[in-house]
Design a protein around this motif. Structure first.
Motif, mmCIF file in Angstrom:
data_model
loop_
_atom_site.group_PDB
_atom_site.id
_atom_site.type_symbol
_atom_site.label_atom_id
_atom_site.label_comp_id
_atom_site.label_asym_id
_atom_site.label_seq_id
_atom_site.Cartn_x
_atom_site.Cartn_y
_atom_site.Cartn_z
ATOM 1 N N UNK A 106 0.833 -1.199 0.000
ATOM 2 C CA UNK A 106 0.000 0.000 0.000
ATOM 3 C C UNK A 106 0.871 1.253 0.000
ATOM 4 N N UNK A 107 1.943 1.248 0.768
ATOM 5 C CA UNK A 107 2.830 2.411 0.812
ATOM 6 C C UNK A 107 3.442 2.680 -0.563
ATOM 7 N N UNK A 108 3.939 1.621 -1.207
ATOM 8 C CA UNK A 108 4.573 1.786 -2.512
ATOM 9 C C UNK A 108 3.569 2.218 -3.578
ATOM 10 N N UNK A 109 2.399 1.583 -3.585
ATOM 11 C CA UNK A 109 1.388 1.914 -4.585
ATOM 12 C C UNK A 109 0.828 3.301 -4.363
ATOM 13 N N UNK A 110 0.691 3.714 -3.120
ATOM 14 C CA UNK A 110 0.181 5.055 -2.828
ATOM 15 C C UNK A 110 1.118 6.121 -3.390
ATOM 16 N N UNK A 111 2.425 5.836 -3.394
ATOM 17 C CA UNK A 111 3.376 6.778 -3.979
ATOM 18 C C UNK A 111 3.128 6.928 -5.473
ATOM 19 N N UNK A 112 2.832 5.827 -6.155
ATOM 20 C CA UNK A 112 2.548 5.906 -7.590
ATOM 21 C C UNK A 112 1.222 6.624 -7.836
ATOM 22 N N UNK A 113 0.226 6.344 -7.008
ATOM 23 C CA UNK A 113 -1.063 7.013 -7.168
ATOM 24 C C UNK A 113 -0.927 8.520 -6.942
ATOM 25 N N UNK A 114 -0.057 8.912 -6.030
ATOM 26 C CA UNK A 114 0.176 10.336 -5.803
ATOM 27 C C UNK A 114 0.910 10.954 -6.992
ATOM 28 N N UNK A 115 1.770 10.164 -7.644
ATOM 29 C CA UNK A 115 2.487 10.670 -8.815
ATOM 30 C C UNK A 115 1.536 10.859 -9.991
#
Length: 273
Positions: free
Chosen positions: A55-64
Motif C-alpha cells: 500500500x505504501x509503494x502503490x500510494x506513492x505511484x497514485x500520488x504521482x
C-alpha cells in the motif's frame, strides 16, 4: 422481454473493489478490507511481502498520477479463487505529461480476500510517453469484466501453455501474440535469443490461460539508450493472458518487463534484476 439473470460472483466483486475502489478511487482504507495482511506482489523483479508495504509503494505511484484510472480489457476467473486481469493504467503525471501503459496481473484469493499477485506493467512504455509528451491511446474496455463467471480449468489447454512457456515462451515473432510495445504501425521488438524459461505461475479458466515467467537468454538489441552488446546474458520477466484454440494455436497478449531488462543491461548486471 426475458433473459438470463446476470450476477456478480464474489471473486468478480473482489476484483471490482481492487480496480475501482482501490486504484481508481485511491481509497487507502480499501486494501485492509480486500487483502490479507500478508498480501504479496511480485513485479519487475521486486517482491513486496506484506500489505502495508504494498500500500505504501502503490500510494506513492497514485500520488504521482493523481486521478489515475485503470481500464480493464479482459478478465478470467478460475473456480479455485484465482483471477487474471489485462488492463491499462492511464493518467496525467504530477511532474508533467500523461501516459497509458499496459499490464497483466495474476491474483490468488483465499477466504474472500486477495493473498498474492504476479504482475508486470510496461513501465518502459510509460517512460517513453512521458519523455515524448504524447500518451498512447487506450484500448477498448471489456464490456462486463465483473460478471464473467468462474470457469473450471481445461487441463489440456493449461498443459499446452505450460509446455510452450517452459520451452522458451513468446519471442516477439508469434503472429497470434500481441506484445506490450506493438501498435498498428510498429511490430513488437524481439529482445532475447531465449535459451530457457522458468514458469512462476500458471492457471486456466476453460481454455484461457494466464502465466508469469522469466525468460533467460542473450540480448538481441532493440532497447533505447542501451549500449550493452548483443549476446550479453540477460533475463526478461513476462506475463501473459492467452487462449488455446481447438487446433492448439495460442493467441493473446503478453507484457514484458522491458524497463527491468533495460535497467539490468545499463547497470551492467546482465541477468540480474
Amino acid at each position: 422481454m426475458s433473459g438470463t439473470r446476470v450476477e456478480i460472483h464474489p471473486l468478480g466483486a473482489l476484483m471490482r473493489r481492487f480496480a475501482v475502489d482501490w486504484l481508481d478511487r485511491a481509497d487507502p482504507a480499501v486494501p485492509r478490507e480486500i487483502m490479507a495482511p500478508g498480501y504479496t506482489i511480485r513485479i519487475g523483479g521486486y517482491v513486496l511481502e506484506n500489505r502495508d508495504a504494498y500500500v505504501e509503494t502503490t500510494s506513492e505511484q497514485l500520488a504521482r498520477f493523481p486521478g489515475l484510472t485503470i481500464t480493464v480489457h479482459d478478465a478470467i476467473y478460475s473456480d479455485d479463487g484465482r483471477a487474471a486481469l489485462r488492463f491499462t493504467e492511464h493518467g496525467a503525471s504530477a511532474r508533467g505529461g500523461a501516459a497509458a501503459w499496459r499490464g497483466i496481473g495474476l491474483f490468488s484469493s483465499h477466504g474472500g480476500v486477495l493473498v498474492d499477485n504476479d504482475c508486470e506493467e510496461d513501465y518502459l512504455g510509460r517512460r517513453r510517453q512521458l519523455l515524448a509528451g504524447e500518451p498512447d491511446p487506450v484500448d477498448p474496455p471489456m464490456v462486463a469484466p465483473w460478471t464473467e463467471p468462474p470457469t473450471p480449468a481445461d487441463p489440456e489447454a493449461e498443459k499446452l501453455v505450460r509446455t510452450w512457456v517452459d520451452g522458451g515462451g513468446p519471442t516477439g515473432e508469434e503472429p497470434g501474440i500481441v506484445h506490450d510495445d506493438a501498435c498498428a504501425d510498429a511490430p513488437s521488438t524481439m529482445l532475447l535469443d531465449v535459451d530457457g524459461c522458468t514458469t512462476d505461475a500458471v492457471f486456466a479458466a476453460g481454455r484461457r490461460v494466464a502465466f508469469h515467467a522469466v525468460q533467460r537468454g542473450r540480448y538481441r538489441g532493440g532497447l533505447p539508450d542501451v549500449e550493452a552488446a548483443p549476446g550479453t546474458s540477460a533475463e526478461l520477466r513476462i506475463v501473459g493472458l492467452v487462449e488455446v484454440g481447438a487446433d492448439g494455436a495460442i493467441n493473446g497478449h503478453v507484457v514484458r518487463d522491458r524497463l527491468g531488462l533495460r535497467r539490468a543491461l545499463t547497470d551492467g548486471t546482465g541477468a540480474g534484476a
